[in-house]
Scaffold this motif. Structure first.
Motif, short mmCIF file in Angstrom:
data_model
loop_
_atom_site.label_atom_id
_atom_site.label_comp_id
_atom_site.label_asym_id
_atom_site.label_seq_id
_atom_site.Cartn_x
_atom_site.Cartn_y
_atom_site.Cartn_z
N ARG A 139 0.84 -1.21 0.00
CA ARG A 139 0.00 0.00 0.00
C ARG A 139 0.87 1.25 0.00
O ARG A 139 0.61 2.21 -0.75
CB ARG A 139 -0.92 -0.01 1.22
N ARG A 140 1.90 1.26 0.85
CA ARG A 140 2.77 2.44 0.93
C ARG A 140 3.50 2.66 -0.39
O ARG A 140 3.64 3.80 -0.85
CB ARG A 140 3.78 2.25 2.06
N THR A 142 2.65 1.75 -3.44
CA THR A 142 1.78 2.15 -4.54
C THR A 142 1.24 3.57 -4.37
O THR A 142 1.03 4.27 -5.35
CB THR A 142 0.60 1.17 -4.69
N THR A 143 1.05 3.99 -3.12
CA THR A 143 0.49 5.32 -2.89
C THR A 143 1.55 6.41 -2.81
O THR A 143 1.36 7.51 -3.34
CB THR A 143 -0.35 5.34 -1.59
N SER A 144 2.69 6.12 -2.16
CA SER A 144 3.69 7.18 -1.97
C SER A 144 4.77 7.18 -3.03
O SER A 144 5.41 8.20 -3.29
CB SER A 144 4.33 7.05 -0.59
#
Length: 391
Positions: A139-140, A142-144
């Motif tokens: 998640r980190r 892909t988002t950041s």
């Protein structure tokens, strides 16, 4: 000076931990940052990369085009080895310079992503691993960082596994939750372990503890392997053996890891004293160097040196003995005899638990140790070992 190795998988939040330690006053050495510095325009590193891979790895400004280099290197093992052979020695040399420039009382934190993969854990007094659940890491990333989920999972899979990291981790920081949770854990680590550990090394002292006996801990062998690797590195590769009660599966014991280091002579032991002290194992003298021995044994053959662990959260006793001497052989035979005789283990455990309760107020555990000697002497007879006797 305390040397801390800090690592963790991509997306684990290692930079959050590194930043907090720097806020507390740690000297932070960032391997990724150094890897960029040693290939900046005008450096020898960049010139060697261009010579090895061609001018097309440069951008229009003469700086390294990392994408172009990656396209040449990361699909070819031979090319990757050439690149590593250029960059890694320069990063290592710069790291050594920064460590040498740090103050004698510094806590040096080396942020090194490939600590596990490069097998360098024994070079540090303490290894801290930052962990996060894989889904959270994805998640980190892909988002950041804008990675696709497939790319993120492939990057994670290409690195060391959680099992490999756990094997070298003295401290496991779970950063799967919100930042405030891991920051609180870092604050506690700094105050309760890193600061006193550094002082213990610098002042050549340790934190004594009483004779509290605890149930057998299944992680003792893994912990012992980590410590043994550090001792072996500090000694130049001499033989290290995990001995004592924590080396006997199922046996309740004080939470103290006992080792013996084999030397060719006690003169060599004395020559190693400062190196062992710098590695986190200061030497003790006096009554600590007395060794239980069979009646009539030549005391000169049983002499040893004693070092202890300076880590306030991991007690260690290190007996430096002449390898092959009677004291060395007795420790190995006693350990192996207990491993092979469960009835003796049960008897010994009952004795230890009782004596620990009897000497609970003894802050050094010396009286507890002395009280075990009659049982140990009788055990030597049952083992059939009386090495080093004068008659």
């Amino acid at each position: 000076m305390l040397r801390v190795g800090l690592s963790g998988g991509i997306g684990s939040g290692k930079s959050t931990v590194a930043g907090r330690l720097a806020e507390h006053g740690a000297v932070l050495i960032d391997s990724d940052k150094l890897a960029r510095e040693v290939v900046e325009p005008g450096t020898e590193g960049l010139a060697q990369i261009v010579e090895a891979f061609g001018q097309d790895v440069l951008d229009e400004h003469g700086a390294l085009n990392r994408g172009a280099l990656a396209a040449k290197v990361f699909t070819d093992e031979a090319s990757r080895k050439i690149l590593n052979g250029i960059v890694h020695p320069k990063v290592g040399a710069r790291t050594a310079e920064l460590i040498a420039a740090a103050a004698p009382d510094a806590v040096v934190v080396h942020d090194i992503p490939l600590l596990v993969e490069n097998g360098v854990a024994p070079a540090y007094h303490l290894v801290v691993i930052v962990h996060a659940d894989q889904d959270e890491r994805v998640r980190r990333l892909t988002t950041s960082r804008g990675m696709s989920e497939t790319d993120a999972r492939n990057r994670i899979a290409s690195q060391a596994s959680d099992e490999q990291r756990r094997a070298v981790a003295d401290v496991w920081l779970d950063n799967s939750g919100t930042p405030d949770l891991v920051l609180a854990a870092v604050d506690e680590l700094w105050a309760d372990r890193l600061v006193p550990y550094e002082a213990n090394i610098r002042l050549r002292r340790f934190t004594p503890s009483g004779p509290k006996v605890v149930p057998y801990d299944g992680t003792w062998p893994v912990q012992a392997a980590r410590v043994a690797n550090r001792i072996a590195l500090a000694s130049g590769g001499l033989t290290v053996e995990h001995i004592g009660s924590t080396a006997v599966p199922g046996l309740a014991a004080k939470d103290v890891l006992d080792f013996q280091l084999g030397v060719p002579s006690l003169e060599v032991a004395d020559e190693l004293a400062e190196r062992l002290g710098d590695a986190g194992f200061p030497r003790l003298t006096g009554t600590y160097e007395d060794t239980p021995k069979p009646a009539g044994a030549d005391p000169e053959l049983w002499r040893k040196r004693v070092h202890v662990g300076a880590d306030p959260r991991r007690r260690v006793n290190l007996h430096v003995r002449v390898e092959g001497g009677p004291g060395w052989e007795w420790a190995l035979r006693f350990r192996d005899w207990l491993r092979a005789n469960p009835d003796e283990v049960a008897d010994y455990q009952e004795l230890k638990v009782g004596l620990a309760a009897e000497h609970a107020s003894d802050g050094t555990a010396l009286a507890y140790g002395d009280a075990k000697e009659p049982w140990m002497a009788a055990a030597s007879e049952r083992m059939g070992y009386s090495g080093g006797q004068t008659s």
